[in-house]
Design an enzyme around this catalytic site. Structure first.
Site, PDB file in Angstrom:
ATOM      1  N   HIS A  38      -9.086 -21.920  21.057  1.00  0.00           N
ATOM      2  CA  HIS A  38      -9.389 -20.541  21.425  1.00  0.00           C
ATOM      3  C   HIS A  38      -8.126 -19.701  21.616  1.00  0.00           C
ATOM      4  O   HIS A  38      -7.150 -20.140  22.198  1.00  0.00           O
ATOM      5  CB  HIS A  38     -10.207 -20.534  22.725  1.00  0.00           C
ATOM      6  CG  HIS A  38     -10.601 -19.174  23.187  1.00  0.00           C
ATOM      7  ND1 HIS A  38     -10.332 -18.705  24.456  1.00  0.00           N
ATOM      8  CD2 HIS A  38     -11.247 -18.162  22.550  1.00  0.00           C
ATOM      9  CE1 HIS A  38     -10.804 -17.479  24.586  1.00  0.00           C
ATOM     10  NE2 HIS A  38     -11.365 -17.132  23.436  1.00  0.00           N
ATOM     11  N   GLU A  58      -9.302 -20.064  16.578  1.00  0.00           N
ATOM     12  CA  GLU A  58      -9.811 -18.693  16.660  1.00  0.00           C
ATOM     13  C   GLU A  58      -8.639 -17.783  16.968  1.00  0.00           C
ATOM     14  O   GLU A  58      -7.833 -18.075  17.851  1.00  0.00           O
ATOM     15  CB  GLU A  58     -10.880 -18.586  17.746  1.00  0.00           C
ATOM     16  CG  GLU A  58     -11.480 -17.191  17.894  1.00  0.00           C
ATOM     17  CD  GLU A  58     -11.038 -16.502  19.186  1.00  0.00           C
ATOM     18  OE1 GLU A  58     -11.678 -15.509  19.562  1.00  0.00           O
ATOM     19  OE2 GLU A  58     -10.052 -16.942  19.812  1.00  0.00           O
ATOM     20  N   ASP A  60      -7.459 -13.603  17.433  1.00  0.00           N
ATOM     21  CA  ASP A  60      -7.888 -12.222  17.654  1.00  0.00           C
ATOM     22  C   ASP A  60      -7.140 -11.285  16.715  1.00  0.00           C
ATOM     23  O   ASP A  60      -5.935 -11.449  16.488  1.00  0.00           O
ATOM     24  CB  ASP A  60      -7.619 -11.818  19.100  1.00  0.00           C
ATOM     25  CG  ASP A  60      -8.342 -12.714  20.091  1.00  0.00           C
ATOM     26  OD1 ASP A  60      -9.584 -12.673  20.114  1.00  0.00           O
ATOM     27  OD2 ASP A  60      -7.667 -13.460  20.831  1.00  0.00           O
ATOM     28  N   HIS A  74      -5.027 -10.389  22.015  1.00  0.00           N
ATOM     29  CA  HIS A  74      -6.237 -10.277  22.821  1.00  0.00           C
ATOM     30  C   HIS A  74      -6.079  -9.242  23.917  1.00  0.00           C
ATOM     31  O   HIS A  74      -6.846  -8.291  24.007  1.00  0.00           O
ATOM     32  CB  HIS A  74      -6.605 -11.633  23.422  1.00  0.00           C
ATOM     33  CG  HIS A  74      -7.954 -11.656  24.080  1.00  0.00           C
ATOM     34  ND1 HIS A  74      -8.210 -11.038  25.292  1.00  0.00           N
ATOM     35  CD2 HIS A  74      -9.129 -12.225  23.691  1.00  0.00           C
ATOM     36  CE1 HIS A  74      -9.480 -11.223  25.613  1.00  0.00           C
ATOM     37  NE2 HIS A  74     -10.067 -11.938  24.657  1.00  0.00           N
ATOM     38  N   ASP A 118     -11.444 -13.283  15.100  1.00  0.00           N
ATOM     39  CA  ASP A 118     -12.221 -12.477  16.044  1.00  0.00           C
ATOM     40  C   ASP A 118     -11.769 -11.033  15.881  1.00  0.00           C
ATOM     41  O   ASP A 118     -10.744 -10.617  16.428  1.00  0.00           O
ATOM     42  CB  ASP A 118     -11.976 -12.984  17.463  1.00  0.00           C
ATOM     43  CG  ASP A 118     -12.860 -12.300  18.495  1.00  0.00           C
ATOM     44  OD1 ASP A 118     -13.580 -11.341  18.128  1.00  0.00           O
ATOM     45  OD2 ASP A 118     -12.824 -12.700  19.673  1.00  0.00           O
TER      46      ASP A 118
END
Length: 306
Positions: A38, A58, A60, A74, A118
């Site tokens: 993450h 993942e 951003d 993020h 994301d």
């Protein structure tokens, strides 16, 4: 004569072992699991998370006012226990990611097989979504796929938080087609990450003209608790004869108990800040015969059949 017979026997033994290994691999009925590291927003974090056991990450992606993908960032707030401020210029990150996912590169990580972008489209107006998709495609084509010439091999999931931004998908596809590489859509999947009603998500895909390559996320920050009701709705859709979902993942899962609950609910992926925790649970006696870590040979767009 005897040496020739011995040679034949050795060759037969090697071929038999290879055939047995191939049969065993194809006979593996365990559900493949994608362990998603993450918030991997700095190049150095790619190795960090893969070395902890992640086979996917993942990342951003923020956009500027003109719908250009700008940073892998993020920002505050983010998950408890994490630094929220790590970042790279988007194209620099893509180059680092390409190195990590290109066989033969000195920085190649064979285990890294899938990347979830994301997409922070909340900063955009609805009418910018199509343009954002086009610009995202151009950047990926140049800096990740190396214009179709031995670029990164990882599968890509475009995760969109707003159902109204479904035109991003068409813009992305149209741009790759315009640039002469429609085949790269074989490497691209989709996700709507806003925890919307499953039926509403399905309608958004119909508007986008998408059938297949669908991951469905569900979750919340690790700072808060969330049940698995919607996860179970998503897995039910996935397993139904007329469902539109191919894979389901749950985020953010950092505890062993939560990992077990997610696996028991039938997820295909677990997004986590601690990949080693997920690996440990997968190796527990209750799970090691039901689940395994996904490899590159596992198709991330294919619905797993028990």
């Amino acid at each position: 004569m005897l040496p020739y017979i011995a040679l034949i026997l050795v060759c037969w033994s090697v071929l038999s072992q290879a055939a047995q290994t191939d049969v065993e691999g194809r006979a593996d009925k365990r559900r493949p699991i994608w362990i998603m590291g993450h918030m991997v927003n700095a190049i150095a974090q790619i190795d960090e998370f893969v070395n902890l056991g992640a086979n996917s990450i993942e990342t951003d992606v923020s956009f500027d006012d003109n719908a250009n993908p700008e940073y892998t960032y993020h920002g505050i707030p983010c998950d408890c226990g994490r630094s929220c401020l790590k970042w790279e210029n988007f194209n620099d990150f893509l180059k680092g990611l390409r190195s990590a996912t290109t066989p033969g590169n000195a920085k190649y990580q064979a285990k890294l097989i899938l990347v979830v972008f994301d997409l922070k489209t909340g900063s955009l107006y609805d009418n910018q979504a199509n343009e954002a998709g086009k610009k995202l495609a151009k950047n990926l084509l140049k800096h990740y796929w190396n214009n179709g010439n031995n670029g990164g091999r990882a599968y890509i999931v475009l995760s969109i938080p707003d159902l109204n931004h479904y035109p991003l998908i068409k813009g992305f596809k149209d741009q790759l087609t315009q640039d002469g590489h429609p085949e790269l859509m074989d490497k691209v999947g989709h996700d709507f990450s806003g925890n919307d009603a499953i039926g509403d998500v399905g309608n958004a895909y119909k508007k986008a003209g998408i059938s297949g390559h669908v991951w469905q996320s569900d979750g919340i920050t690790n700072c808060l608790l969330r049940g698995l009701d919607r996860v179970k709705q998503a897995t039910a859709n996935r397993d139904s004869a007329n469902g539109f979902i191919n894979k389901v993942y749950y985020w953010t899962v950092d505890k062993r108990a939560t990992t077990r609950d997610a696996l028991d609910a039938g997820v295909d992926g677990v997004m986590t800040n601690y990949p080693d925790v997920i690996t440990d649970v997968l190796n527990e006696s209750a799970y090691k015969n039901k689940f395994r870590v996904a490899s590159y040979e596992d198709n991330p767009w294919e619905t797993f059949k028990k």
